[in-house]
Structures are given as C-alpha cells and as structure tokens.
Design an enzyme around this catalytic site. Sequence first.
Site, PDB file in Angstrom:
ATOM      1  N   HIS A  36       0.843  -1.204   0.000  1.00  0.00           N
ATOM      2  CA  HIS A  36       0.000   0.000   0.000  1.00  0.00           C
ATOM      3  C   HIS A  36       0.871   1.243   0.000  1.00  0.00           C
ATOM      4  O   HIS A  36       2.085   1.152   0.191  1.00  0.00           O
ATOM      5  CB  HIS A  36      -0.875   0.007   1.256  1.00  0.00           C
ATOM      6  CG  HIS A  36      -0.051   0.186   2.499  1.00  0.00           C
ATOM      7  ND1 HIS A  36       0.615  -0.861   3.101  1.00  0.00           N
ATOM      8  CD2 HIS A  36       0.263   1.289   3.220  1.00  0.00           C
ATOM      9  CE1 HIS A  36       1.289  -0.421   4.140  1.00  0.00           C
ATOM     10  NE2 HIS A  36       1.108   0.888   4.242  1.00  0.00           N
ATOM     11  N   HIS A 119       5.769   6.573  -0.504  1.00  0.00           N
ATOM     12  CA  HIS A 119       6.603   5.395  -0.787  1.00  0.00           C
ATOM     13  C   HIS A 119       5.753   4.139  -0.622  1.00  0.00           C
ATOM     14  O   HIS A 119       4.686   4.167  -0.008  1.00  0.00           O
ATOM     15  CB  HIS A 119       7.782   5.339   0.190  1.00  0.00           C
ATOM     16  CG  HIS A 119       7.355   5.090   1.601  1.00  0.00           C
ATOM     17  ND1 HIS A 119       6.892   6.111   2.425  1.00  0.00           N
ATOM     18  CD2 HIS A 119       7.259   3.952   2.325  1.00  0.00           C
ATOM     19  CE1 HIS A 119       6.554   5.596   3.588  1.00  0.00           C
ATOM     20  NE2 HIS A 119       6.754   4.280   3.563  1.00  0.00           N
TER      21      HIS A 119
HETATM   22  P1  ATP Z   1       5.350  -3.272  11.889  1.00  0.00           P
HETATM   23  O1  ATP Z   1       5.329  -1.945  12.572  1.00  0.00           O
HETATM   24  O2  ATP Z   1       5.018  -4.430  12.788  1.00  0.00           O
HETATM   25  O3  ATP Z   1       6.599  -3.504  11.092  1.00  0.00           O
HETATM   26  P2  ATP Z   1       3.683  -2.080   9.871  1.00  0.00           P
HETATM   27  O4  ATP Z   1       4.661  -0.956   9.882  1.00  0.00           O
HETATM   28  O5  ATP Z   1       3.296  -2.691   8.580  1.00  0.00           O
HETATM   29  O6  ATP Z   1       4.155  -3.261  10.816  1.00  0.00           O
HETATM   30  P3  ATP Z   1       2.054  -0.236  11.267  1.00  0.00           P
HETATM   31  O7  ATP Z   1       3.232   0.139  12.119  1.00  0.00           O
HETATM   32  O8  ATP Z   1       0.731  -0.378  11.929  1.00  0.00           O
HETATM   33  O9  ATP Z   1       2.331  -1.607  10.538  1.00  0.00           O
HETATM   34  O10 ATP Z   1       1.967   0.828  10.112  1.00  0.00           O
HETATM   35  C1  ATP Z   1       0.897   0.924   9.207  1.00  0.00           C
HETATM   36  C2  ATP Z   1       1.297   1.873   8.095  1.00  0.00           C
HETATM   37  O11 ATP Z   1       1.531   3.187   8.638  1.00  0.00           O
HETATM   38  C3  ATP Z   1       2.612   1.511   7.392  1.00  0.00           C
HETATM   39  O12 ATP Z   1       2.556   1.980   6.064  1.00  0.00           O
HETATM   40  C4  ATP Z   1       3.647   2.299   8.146  1.00  0.00           C
HETATM   41  O13 ATP Z   1       4.779   2.556   7.339  1.00  0.00           O
HETATM   42  C5  ATP Z   1       2.897   3.575   8.440  1.00  0.00           C
HETATM   43  N1  ATP Z   1       3.385   4.181   9.682  1.00  0.00           N
HETATM   44  C6  ATP Z   1       3.563   3.562  10.866  1.00  0.00           C
HETATM   45  N2  ATP Z   1       4.014   4.415  11.797  1.00  0.00           N
HETATM   46  C7  ATP Z   1       4.117   5.622  11.193  1.00  0.00           C
HETATM   47  C8  ATP Z   1       4.524   6.914  11.613  1.00  0.00           C
HETATM   48  N3  ATP Z   1       4.900   7.169  12.854  1.00  0.00           N
HETATM   49  N4  ATP Z   1       4.504   7.910  10.699  1.00  0.00           N
HETATM   50  C9  ATP Z   1       4.131   7.677   9.436  1.00  0.00           C
HETATM   51  N5  ATP Z   1       3.719   6.495   8.987  1.00  0.00           N
HETATM   52  C10 ATP Z   1       3.724   5.467   9.827  1.00  0.00           C
END
Ligand code: ATP
Length: 175
Positions: A36, A119
């Site tokens: 995504h 990205h």
């Molecule tokens: P994990 O954290 O277990 O590796 P994940 O990153 O896929 O899993 P989430 O952390 O819930 O899952 O993130 C969901 C989406 O939001 C992803 O696209 C992630 O890159 C983005 N995201 C997460 N934290 C932030 C943040 N602090 N700022 C911007 N985008 C974020």
Amino acid sequence: MRLFIALSLPPDARGPLTALQERLPVGRPVPEENLHLTLAFLGDQPDEAVEALHDALSTLRAPAVPLTLSGAALFGGKSGQAVGLEADGGKALTEMFDRVRSRLRSAGVRVERRRFRPHVTLARLKGGADASGALSVLAGASIGPVVATSFGLFRSHLNRDGAIYEALSVYALVL
Ligand code: ATP
Ligand code: MG
C-alpha cells in the site's frame, strides 16, 4: 485501534512489486496483500473515531492517482528499518494527501505535521542490519505508471510476526 489511511495498489503494480521483492537479498518481504501507499498514519484512535472518519472520507471525490514507483527508499534506524520504492504521483497525489489531511482535521483527528514522503514499503529489516544490497536492487527499479483507483481506512493489527491490515472501508477514486 491502530489506524491508517492508504492508497490501494492496482494488480498491475503488485506483480512487478512482488517480482522485485524476490530479488531483495535481505529483509522480511511485505506480504502482497499488505502492499500500500500510506497517506496518513493515525496511530491509536478510540473506536468512536471510525464512524467520524468514515463520514469524512466517504464524501471525498478525488481523481484516480497515476503512480510511478522508482528510487530506493529507506526508513527507520536502530529499532527497525523499512526499504521500498519512492512514489511519484504528481499533482494528483499531493492534492489527495492535502485533501485527506483537511478531512481528518475536520473530523477532529490530530495529524502530524511531518513532510509527506510517498513510498511503498517492500521489506522490513532489523535495526542496524545492512540494507545496502536491497537498496542497490531498488535503486535500479522503476514500476509504472500504474493507476491507483481506490483508497481506504485500514486497521493495523500488530503481531510478533508482522502486521495484519484490515480494510475497514474502501473508497473509489474517480477515473
Ligand atoms: P510493523 O510496525 O510491525 O513492522 P507495519 O509498519 O506494517 O508493521 P504499522 O506500524 O501499523 O504496521 O503501520 C501501518 C502503516 O503506517 C505503514 O505503512 C507504516 O509505514 C505507516 N506508519 C507507521 N508508523 C508511522 C509513523 N509514525 N509515521 C508515518 N507512517 C507510519
Ligand atoms: Mg510500523
């Protein structure tokens, strides 16, 4: 619940993206169904926020977004790293981002003021792992243009072996 808003990627992007993932020498690939482009990360929100968010997003009529995915992207540091492709969606994407943010503000959801760096994450690596092999594969890749025709409100379930995303609602973009 942990929420984010993202553009869904069309099938003609997913094929080339998974082929690229197979060429990455390191990292845990993002499962195909999880690929995504995040427009807004909302973090932990009260259950009641979902209805307000749905009301705010369901009336947004925005054009489909042409995307070119190219250029290596690296995020994170000691606590974990993510590698992927930068996304260029031109004016359609920056306008989409601005409109989603303004809808979020109207819905009373706090949004971070950080710069939008569009990205698609393709793999995750441990903090401190050497990402250079993956970055050099990604640096030579270019996918698209492909057209994103929908976006959605997603719930993220964090698990020890990776996040599971649940689409709470999906909204069509105008072709
Ligand atoms: P994990 O954290 O277990 O590796 P994940 O990153 O896929 O899993 P989430 O952390 O819930 O899952 O993130 C969901 C989406 O939001 C992803 O696209 C992630 O890159 C983005 N995201 C997460 N934290 C932030 C943040 N602090 N700022 C911007 N985008 C974020
Ligand atoms: Mg994360």
